[in-house]
Design a protein around this motif. Structure first.
Motif, short mmCIF file in Angstrom:
data_model
loop_
_atom_site.label_atom_id
_atom_site.label_comp_id
_atom_site.label_asym_id
_atom_site.label_seq_id
_atom_site.Cartn_x
_atom_site.Cartn_y
_atom_site.Cartn_z
N LYS A 97 -47.95 -56.41 96.82
CA LYS A 97 -48.51 -55.19 97.39
C LYS A 97 -47.63 -54.81 98.56
N ASP A 105 -38.90 -45.76 89.86
CA ASP A 105 -39.78 -45.74 88.69
C ASP A 105 -40.33 -47.13 88.38
N ARG A 106 -39.51 -48.13 88.56
CA ARG A 106 -39.90 -49.48 88.16
C ARG A 106 -40.89 -50.13 89.12
N LYS A 135 -42.66 -48.47 91.93
CA LYS A 135 -43.54 -47.66 92.78
C LYS A 135 -45.01 -48.07 92.68
N HIS A 136 -45.38 -48.66 91.54
CA HIS A 136 -46.78 -49.09 91.40
C HIS A 136 -47.15 -50.21 92.38
N LEU A 137 -46.13 -50.92 92.88
CA LEU A 137 -46.41 -52.01 93.83
C LEU A 137 -46.69 -51.47 95.23
N LYS A 160 -48.62 -48.71 96.00
CA LYS A 160 -49.71 -47.72 95.96
C LYS A 160 -50.40 -47.59 97.31
N THR A 213 -43.79 -45.51 100.88
CA THR A 213 -42.56 -45.49 100.10
C THR A 213 -41.54 -44.56 100.77
N LYS A 229 -42.21 -38.70 92.20
CA LYS A 229 -43.38 -38.27 91.43
C LYS A 229 -44.50 -38.04 92.43
N ASP A 245 -47.57 -39.10 92.37
CA ASP A 245 -48.72 -40.00 92.37
C ASP A 245 -48.74 -41.06 93.48
N LEU A 246 -47.86 -40.96 94.44
CA LEU A 246 -47.94 -41.89 95.57
C LEU A 246 -48.51 -41.15 96.77
#
Lengths: 175, 388
Positions: free
Chosen positions: A68, A81-82, A84-86, A88, A92, A102, A104-105
């Protein structure tokens, strides 16, 4: 009150991802803290993907894995892309020259590190240090001077440029 | 003390030199190349010898030769080189030659993946050569700091027990970076609980005693010691013999000097075990750090789970396991090696999470632990299997 700070830096080979992570880890040492870093990369020397996972804490660090990220620095589209989910729940920072963000952050800032490095310092190589300066701006766990000291120690040559870049990034107000 | 931020490979190099290493021979291989590289630069500065061998078999044999000459010696490699150690391992074990071996485990089999962690040599480190009739000492660090300490301890143990001591690390330990302290003199070394006496010399005449005694000085050839050694079964004086009884007594020594003094070797870290939790995760090396974080996270949610982090692997610590608990073994391979040993030692229900090339995450460990607590079997969760 103990803390654990997770920083993820990723880009492609040659962008100074590992040096940036080393500087952060060493800065933590200078700030009297614990630090770890895991480096992973493709087999290529240049151009492949590189990732530094840095954990900083005021107590013994158990897992050195960034799951996280409090701060995620993306220096390439692939990295963004790889991973960014980490990030959230974290902040960033992405290189505006190379990454199309994108939506969505929730917390993300574009940093023109490459452009600034070329325009202000005459070399693209200083982009990573501009980005590191900006990271330091968002860190309250250690003084900026600790990072300056670490960068000066790790710069075999071009310490002056690196420190100038660090200052440039630190004083940069992004919106 | 000097605090630095560096890799496991750097820590191992500095620790070995502090421990009095005077001879390193090796063949570079990812992810242990930097040990050879650092040694080539640092060891001559410390009055030692660095030698790049033509292959790993020769490298280990050279280290044996140096040790028989009275020098502290070491070699390091990764899986593809570790298999080539089989012949010199036999020499070092059979002729009781102290030497330190480091294996930075990567993904296998064969060349596998170079820059990613694996744990495929758990059993190979127990049986690194043919013929049986021996025990081995294997230590397993979980990070840079521990790799530093264990390297120094490995030299001490190898001389006390007169046997090769293997440090079974993994790629994340050797290539990983961490802040660690380097003692600047012998006083600071002792303050860390790592005293290392001068290397002793055996003056005979009974170089190979028929007992399980430890702390017998190593055999040194030449220098007027009268010592002898070969790859055959030794008489007490070190001459070759083919007597069955002599062979039995020598085997007894190789096995029981370690088994009967194992308290000096056994090492583990127990986390969250105070209230005898019904579910316990078992691991060693770098995965154990994620496991300990998962215990912390689970405890914060009120889930009673504990962890056993093994710091020494062989001799195996059977006493740590209990058939009344559910064990979840987490290791960096898909075939399950540690899991078999835990199953044997516990005699109870054992589950297995196998990963290779990357660490499991805290999130997935929590998911599995929750499933185990629900009385269920964690089927359907990727990579989790019941032990066989």
């Amino acid at each position: 009150m103990t803390f654990r700070l997770e920083v993820l830096i990723s880009g492609f080979g040659g962008q100074g991802v590992v040096l940036a992570g080393r500087a952060l880890g060493l800065a933590a040492v200078h700030g009297g803290l614990e630090s770890t870093m895991l480096v992973s990369h493709g087999t290529e020397t240049r151009g492949g993907y590189v990732r530094s996972q840095v954990v900083i804490s005021d107590e013994e660090i158990d897992s050195p894995v960034v799951e996280k990220a409090d701060i995620f620095l993306a220096l390439s589209q692939a990295a963004y892309d790889r991973f960014k989910h980490l990030a959230k729940n974290g902040l960033t920072l992405y290189e505006s020259d190379l990454v199309v963000a994108k939506e969505d952050l929730t917390r993300q800032l574009a940093i023109p590190a490459r452009k600034l490095a070329i325009e202000e310092l005459g070399t693209e190589l200083a982009a990573n240090m501009i980005a590191m300066g900006q990271i330091a701006r968002h860190l309250d766990v250690m003084p900026f001077a600790a990072l300056q000291k670490a960068v000066a120690e790790l710069s075999k040559r071009g310490a002056e440029t690196n420190l100038a870049a660090l200052g440039l990034g630190f004083n940069l107000e992004l919106v | 003390m000097k605090t630095v931020f560096d890799t496991g490979n750097a820590a191992i190099t500095e620790a070995a030199i502090l421990a009095g290493l005077k001879f390193y021979s090796g063949y570079p291989i990812t992810p242990a190349t930097e040990i050879a590289e650092n040694m080539s630069r640092r060891l001559p500065m410390a009055g030692g010898y660095y030698l790049q061998a033509e292959d790993e078999t020769a490298a280990f044999h050279m280290a044996i030769g140096a040790s028989l000459g009275g020098l502290r010696a070491m070699t390091s490699t990764s899986g593809p080189g570790y298999v080539l150690y089989a012949d010199p391992y036999g020499w070092a074990i059979g002729s009781e030659i102290p030497v330190v071996i480091l294996n930075a485990q990567r993904v296998g089999p064969v060349s596998g993946i170079t820059g990613a962690p694996g744990q495929g040599e758990f059993y190979l480190s127990r049986y690194p050569t043919h013929g049986g009739n021996f025990e081995t000492i294997v230590l397993a660090p979980d990070g840079v700091k521990e790799a530093f300490e264990m390297t120094i301890q490995a030299f001490r143990l190898s001389e006390r027990f007169r046997t090769p001591v293997t440090i079974l690390a993994d790629q994340l330990v050797t290539d990983g970076w961490e802040a660690f302290q380097i003692p600047q003199d012998s006083y600071e070394l002792e303050a860390l609980g790592l005293p290392l006496p001068k290397r002793a010399v055996h003056w005979g005449p009974d170089f190979y005693p028929r007992s399980d005694d430890i702390d017998i000085p190593p055999v040194v050839l030449g220098r007027g010691t009268g010592g002898a050694c070969s790859d055959w079964t030794p008489t007490e004086e070190g001459y070759d013999t083919e007597e069955i009884e002599a062979q039995m007594k020598h085997s007894y020594r190789l096995i029981y000097k370690i088994r009967n003094n194992r308290k000096l070797i056994d090492r583990s870290l127990l986390t969250g075990m105070e209230d005898d939790p019904p579910v316990v995760m078992v691991s060693y090396g770098s995965p154990s750090r994620v496991v300990r974080r998962a215990v912390k996270a689970a405890r914060a949610l009120g889930i009673r789970v504990g962890a056993i982090s093994l710091k020494s692997l062989w001799p195996f610590q059977d006493d740590l396991f209990d058939q009344n608990r559910i064990h979840l073994v987490v290791e960096l391979n898909h075939d399950g090696q540690l899991v078999r040993e835990v199953q044997r030692a516990s005699g109870g229900r054992v589950h297995f999470l196998g990963r290779c090339g990357e660490l499991p995450t805290v999130t997935e460990l929590l998911e599995i632990v929750r499933a185990l607590f629900g009385g269920g079997r964690p089927r359907g969760i990727k990579n989790v299997r019941e032990a066989w």
